[in-house]
Design a protein around this motif. Structure first.
Motif, PDB file in Angstrom:
ATOM      1  N   GLU A 258      13.976   3.363   9.585  1.00 36.40           N
ATOM      2  CA  GLU A 258      13.187   2.366   8.864  1.00 36.40           C
ATOM      3  C   GLU A 258      11.923   1.999   9.659  1.00 36.40           C
ATOM      4  O   GLU A 258      10.825   1.934   9.107  1.00 36.40           O
ATOM      5  CB  GLU A 258      14.057   1.126   8.617  1.00 36.40           C
ATOM      6  N   ALA A 259      12.093   1.763  10.964  1.00 38.55           N
ATOM      7  CA  ALA A 259      10.932   1.385  11.784  1.00 38.55           C
ATOM      8  C   ALA A 259       9.946   2.554  11.892  1.00 38.55           C
ATOM      9  O   ALA A 259       8.728   2.369  11.791  1.00 38.55           O
ATOM     10  CB  ALA A 259      11.384   0.934  13.167  1.00 38.55           C
ATOM     11  N   ALA A 260      10.459   3.756  12.080  1.00 40.07           N
ATOM     12  CA  ALA A 260       9.576   4.932  12.150  1.00 40.07           C
ATOM     13  C   ALA A 260       8.830   5.095  10.827  1.00 40.07           C
ATOM     14  O   ALA A 260       7.640   5.451  10.805  1.00 40.07           O
ATOM     15  CB  ALA A 260      10.387   6.194  12.462  1.00 40.07           C
ATOM     16  N   PHE A 261       9.501   4.790   9.732  1.00 45.35           N
ATOM     17  CA  PHE A 261       8.860   4.877   8.419  1.00 45.35           C
ATOM     18  C   PHE A 261       7.724   3.868   8.301  1.00 45.35           C
ATOM     19  O   PHE A 261       6.680   4.153   7.716  1.00 45.35           O
ATOM     20  CB  PHE A 261       9.898   4.667   7.312  1.00 45.35           C
ATOM     21  N   HIS A 262       7.919   2.689   8.892  1.00 47.94           N
ATOM     22  CA  HIS A 262       6.827   1.709   8.858  1.00 47.94           C
ATOM     23  C   HIS A 262       5.622   2.192   9.666  1.00 47.94           C
ATOM     24  O   HIS A 262       4.480   1.979   9.274  1.00 47.94           O
ATOM     25  CB  HIS A 262       7.321   0.346   9.351  1.00 47.94           C
ATOM     26  N   PHE A 263       5.883   2.853  10.797  1.00 46.88           N
ATOM     27  CA  PHE A 263       4.757   3.461  11.526  1.00 46.88           C
ATOM     28  C   PHE A 263       4.105   4.542  10.643  1.00 46.88           C
ATOM     29  O   PHE A 263       2.890   4.690  10.619  1.00 46.88           O
ATOM     30  CB  PHE A 263       5.217   4.065  12.858  1.00 46.88           C
ATOM     31  N   ALA A 264       4.922   5.284   9.922  1.00 44.88           N
ATOM     32  CA  ALA A 264       4.392   6.343   9.060  1.00 44.88           C
ATOM     33  C   ALA A 264       3.539   5.762   7.935  1.00 44.88           C
ATOM     34  O   ALA A 264       2.520   6.347   7.550  1.00 44.88           O
ATOM     35  CB  ALA A 264       5.529   7.174   8.478  1.00 44.88           C
ATOM     36  N   GLN A 265       3.924   4.599   7.425  1.00 43.34           N
ATOM     37  CA  GLN A 265       3.149   3.995   6.330  1.00 43.34           C
ATOM     38  C   GLN A 265       1.731   3.657   6.765  1.00 43.34           C
ATOM     39  O   GLN A 265       0.816   3.617   5.959  1.00 43.34           O
ATOM     40  CB  GLN A 265       3.849   2.730   5.842  1.00 43.34           C
ATOM     41  N   MET A 266       1.563   3.422   8.075  1.00 40.98           N
ATOM     42  CA  MET A 266       0.230   3.048   8.540  1.00 40.98           C
ATOM     43  C   MET A 266      -0.781   4.173   8.296  1.00 40.98           C
ATOM     44  O   MET A 266      -1.938   3.895   8.017  1.00 40.98           O
ATOM     45  CB  MET A 266       0.271   2.573  10.002  1.00 40.98           C
ATOM     46  N   ARG A 267      -0.338   5.423   8.342  1.00 45.50           N
ATOM     47  CA  ARG A 267      -1.291   6.517   8.057  1.00 45.50           C
ATOM     48  C   ARG A 267      -1.087   7.055   6.631  1.00 45.50           C
ATOM     49  O   ARG A 267      -1.554   8.136   6.285  1.00 45.50           O
ATOM     50  CB  ARG A 267      -1.257   7.593   9.139  1.00 45.50           C
ATOM     51  N   ILE A 268      -0.411   6.276   5.823  1.00 39.16           N
ATOM     52  CA  ILE A 268      -0.200   6.490   4.392  1.00 39.16           C
ATOM     53  C   ILE A 268       0.608   7.750   4.076  1.00 39.16           C
ATOM     54  O   ILE A 268       1.671   7.651   3.486  1.00 39.16           O
ATOM     55  CB  ILE A 268      -1.500   6.449   3.572  1.00 39.16           C
ATOM     56  N   SER A 269       0.127   8.923   4.498  1.00 41.01           N
ATOM     57  CA  SER A 269       0.925  10.111   4.181  1.00 41.01           C
ATOM     58  C   SER A 269       0.659  11.253   5.156  1.00 41.01           C
ATOM     59  O   SER A 269      -0.391  11.308   5.771  1.00 41.01           O
ATOM     60  CB  SER A 269       0.644  10.578   2.748  1.00 41.01           C
ATOM     61  N   PRO A 270       1.622  12.164   5.283  1.00 43.64           N
ATOM     62  CA  PRO A 270       1.401  13.375   6.097  1.00 43.64           C
ATOM     63  C   PRO A 270       0.529  14.368   5.327  1.00 43.64           C
ATOM     64  O   PRO A 270       0.260  14.149   4.146  1.00 43.64           O
ATOM     65  CB  PRO A 270       2.824  13.918   6.311  1.00 43.64           C
TER      66      PRO A 270
END
Lengths: 412, 412
Positions: A258-270
Motif C-alpha cells: 500500500e505504501a509503495a503504491f502511494h509512492f507510485a501514485q506520485m508519478r501517476i503511472s509507469p
C-alpha cells in the motif's frame, strides 16, 4: 547563505560504469576496436513478437495508466510468475519504471532516513546511489572469491546488525558475481530477518538465467516470508528490454504494498509503451528462456575456461546472471582497465571491463578483481578474451602478489 | 523493534485524484454515464506522425540510453526549445522519466532533507508526495480566486522565508488554476530568489497552451536567472503523451545539472520507446500547437461562459493550461463531488470533478472550490456542464454563504 547543491547531490557518486567511458571513446576515436565486457546490456534481440505487438497496439492516445500498471499487463505478469513457480496474486504486483524504481520505492517504503541496509559485498554499485537518494546507510558483509561469493556466514550479518538496521538487500542471481544463492542460504537469511524483524529485499532481475539445469529460488517462495519479503524485478535483462523501463515490486506484505503504491501514485503511472511491449514478452513460453539460457551458458563456459587457463587468474564458476568475477594478476584493476584502453592493443583490438572496486563499499577491497559481462557472441567474446590474455602478459603492473586487504573488512 | 512501514511511507497521501474514484466506478456500474472533468489526461490524439515514427523505428534491441537521454532526442529537443524562443544548449537538457522525475531530481538536488520549499497555493497536489519522498517541507503562500490566482504579494513570500528555505516552486501556466504568470511577476520572484539565494523551480508542463494570443514566459528567459532557474518539463500534456513518460530538467546552473545527472545515472536511462516517440513529436511545427490551442481555447470559453452563467458560481478566466478553478455555491466541494456520483443524475448522466482541497495545503482552504479539466469535446463538455448546472440547483447542501477561511492562511 549561498546557492549550493544539496549534500546528497554532492554525495551522489559518478556511476562506476562510466569512469572508464572517456578512455574507451578516445580509443575508438583512434580507430581501435573496443570489446565491451563492462556493461549489462544484453546483445540478444528483444523478442520480435513483443516488438510486433507494440507496433500493432492501439496507440491513438498514449495515456496514463493506473499507478500500479495497466490491468492487462499486471494480469499477464501474474501468469508469468505462476509459470515461474511463484504463485503471487494480481494485487501483490506493483508495476514500476524498471527495477530501478522498484529499488527506490522499496527503500523509501521500508526504511526511514538514517536507517541501515545490510548488503553482502561485492554488490551492484548503483545500490549506493539509491541509498543516498533515500537517505539510508549501506552496511556491508563481505563475501570472498574463494567460495565463489557464497553468502557470508550468518555470524557476519549478526555482527553488523544494530537497532538502526531495517533490511537486508540481496541480488539473486547476483550481479556482479553470478552467484546463485541456495535455498538453504535464503532460509537462513529469512530466519535472521524474522529474529531481528528486518525486511528481506530480493533483487531477482536475473532469475531466468541460471545454468547447468539449476533454478534460482525466489525469496517469495520461502515459507514464512510473507511479511518480510519484497522482490524487486524487471523485464530489462529477461527479455533484452532495458530501454523499455518496466519492472515490478512484488510483496505479500499488504502495508508495504500500500505504501509503495502511494509512492507510485506520485508519478501517476509507469511507462505505457514499455508495458505494451512487456505484455507480449511476459507471455512468451519457457522455450524462450531455454534458448537464451543455452546461449548464455555457452558464453559463460567459454569465458570461465579461457580465464582459468590464464596464469595467475582466479575465476569461480558463476551459476547465473551474465557476469563473471575474476581475480587478475595485476597491481590494480582500475589502472589495468585504463591501461587497456590507453596503452594496449592486440591486432588493433582491446577490451573494456569493470574494475571490481565499484562493487565494494569497503575501501581497498576488490582491487585486483574485475567483472566481465559476457554479452557478446562467442566469436567476439573469444577475441576479447584473447586480448585480455595478451594484455595480462604485456601489462607492466603484472603481479601475482596479493594486494593486502583489511582483515576486518565488514568493520570498515 | 517490529516490522513497520517507514514514517515517510505512512505520511504519503492517497492521491487526491483517486479519492472519488470508487464512487465513479460504482456510478458506472449502476449504468450511469460519468463525464470525467477530474483528470489532466488530454483526449486529443497523440500526434499520429510521432506514433508512426515509433512504429517504424529500429526496435531490434530496446537498449539503455545515455543517462541524460539519447543524443538524437536531446538534439531534437534543443531545437524545440529554440523554436519556442528558449535558447538552451544541448548540455543543459537532462531527459527525465516525465515531469515527475524532473520534479524529484530537482528536489533531491537543490534541497537537503528538512529544507523548505515555498509554493503558492493552490498547487498541483502531487508536489506534496514528492516533497515527502525527498524529505523536504512545503511552505505555502496563498493566492486568491478574486484576482484569478495571480502571484501573491512578494511580502507574503518574504514573510515565510527562513534560513531553511532553499527554493520556490511555481507551475506556469498553473495546474490547477490556469493562471499564466506575467513576466513582471516572474522577474519580481527571481529578484527575491537572488536576494535570498533561493532556487526558482519552474514547472512548465503547460507552456504551449496559453490563449487569447498570449505566450507564457519561461523562467529560463529571465535575465540574470542562469544560476537560479531550474525548469521542469514534459511532453505529456504538450503532445497528449502522458503514458510515454518523457520529460526534461533544464538548467544553466552547471553544478545543479551535474548533480541531477548523477541522480539520473542511478536509473541508468529514461524510457527509450518514449524518447523515440518524443523525437518525432518535438519536431512538429508550430501549427500543431496552434490547432490544439484553438480547440482548448474554445473549450475554455465554453466552460467559463457556462460557469459564469450559473448563479452563485465564481470563475475567473484562466489564461492557460486546461483547467478552470471555480467557487461553487455549495457547503463543501468534496461532499458535493461525492454526492454527484452517489445521489445525482440528470438524464442518467453525471460528472466527476476535483474538489480543490486537494490543491491547498492550508487546512480549510478551497472548501467551496473545484478544479474542472476541459479534456472533453465541446458536445460532451456542454452536456457535463449542464449536469453541473442541474446538480447545483438540486444539491441539498447548496449555500451562497462563504465558508469561513483562516485569516492568516500562510501562517498555518
Amino acid at each position: 547563505m549561498a546557492l549550493s547543491v544539496s549534500q546528497r547531490g554532492q554525495d551522489m557518486p559518478v556511476s562506476p560504469f562510466r569512469k572508464l567511458a572517456p578512455f574507451a571513446e578516445a580509443a575508438k576515436a583512434r580507430g581501435r576496436k573496443v570489446y565491451h565486457l563492462n556493461i549489462g546490456q544484453p546483445d540478444i534481440p528483444t523478442p520480435p513478437s513483443a516488438v510486433e505487438a507494440l507496433r500493432q497496439a492501439d496507440l491513438r492516445i498514449i495515456s496514463y495508466s493506473h499507478g500500479a500498471g495497466t490491468e492487462s499487463y499486471r494480469r499477464k505478469l501474474t501468469e508469468y510468475y505462476h509459470r515461474a513457480g511463484i504463485p503471487v496474486n494480481f494485487d501483490e504486483i506493483l508495476v514500476t519504471t524498471a527495477g530501478s524504481e522498484a529499488i527506490l520505492f522499496a527503500l523509501l517504503t521500508c526504511l526511514n532516513p538514517g536507517d541501515e541496509l545490510v548488503v553482502p559485498e561485492p554488490f551492484y554499485g548503483t545500490y549506493t546511489a539509491f541509498a543516498i537518494a533515500a537517505g539510508v546507510k549501506i552496511v556491508t558483509v563481505t563475501g570472498t572469491i574463494d567460495n565463489g561469493f557464497a553468502l557470508p556466514p550468518l555470524a557476519d550479518f549478526e555482527a553488523v546488525i544494530t537497532p538502526h538496521t531495517k533490511a537486508i538487500l540481496l541480488c539473486n542471481p547476483s550481479n556482479p558475481t553470478g552467484y546463485v544463492y541456495t535455498r538453504q542460504e535464503l532460509e537462513a537469511l529469512l530466519g535472521l530477518c524474522q529474529r531481528h524483524q528486518l525486511y528481506l529485499l530480493s533483487d531477482e532481475a536475473y532469475r531466468e538465467y541460471c545454468y547447468d539445469g539449476a533454478r534460482a529460488t525466489s525469496a517469495l517462495n520461502l515459507a514464512g516470508g510473507e511479511e518480510y519479503v519484497v522482490v524487486l524485478d524487471t523485464i530489462s535483462k529477461r527479455y533484452s528490454a532495458c530501454g523499455a523501463r518496466v519492472g515490478s515490486l512484488v510483496t505479500r506484505n499488504k502495508a508495504v504494498f500500500e505504501a509503495a503504491f502511494h509512492f507510485a501514485q506520485m508519478r501517476i503511472s509507469p511507462p505505457g509503451l514499455g508495458m505494451l511491449l512487456g505484455e507480449a514478452a511476459v507471455a512468451l513460453p519457457e522455450s524462450y528462456f531455454a534458448e537464451n539460457r543455452a546461449e548464455y551458458q555457452a558464453r559463460r563456459d567459454l569465458t570461465v575456461r579461457r580465464l582459468q587457463a590464464m596464469p595467475g587468474v582466479q575465476c569461480p564458476v558463476p551459476g547465473g546472471a551474465f557476469y563473471v568475477m575474476a581475480h587478475l594478476p595485476v597491481d590494480d584493476a582500475e589502472r589495468f582497465g585504463e591501461w587497456l584502453l590507453t596503452d594496449f592493443a592486440y591486432e588493433n583490438q582491446t577490451l573494456m571491463l569493470s574494475p571490481a572496486n565499484g562493487f565494494y563499499q569497503t575501501p581497498g577491497l576488490g582491487r585486483q578483481q574485475v567483472r566481465l559481462a559476457y554479452i557478446l557472441n562467442l566469436t567476439d567474446l573469444d577475441a576479447a578474451l584473447t586480448c585480455l590474455e595478451q594484455a595480462l602478459l604485456a601489462y607492466p603492473g603484472r603481479t601475482t602478489e596479493l594486494t593486502p586487504e583489511p582483515a576486518e573488512a565488514h568493520a570498515a
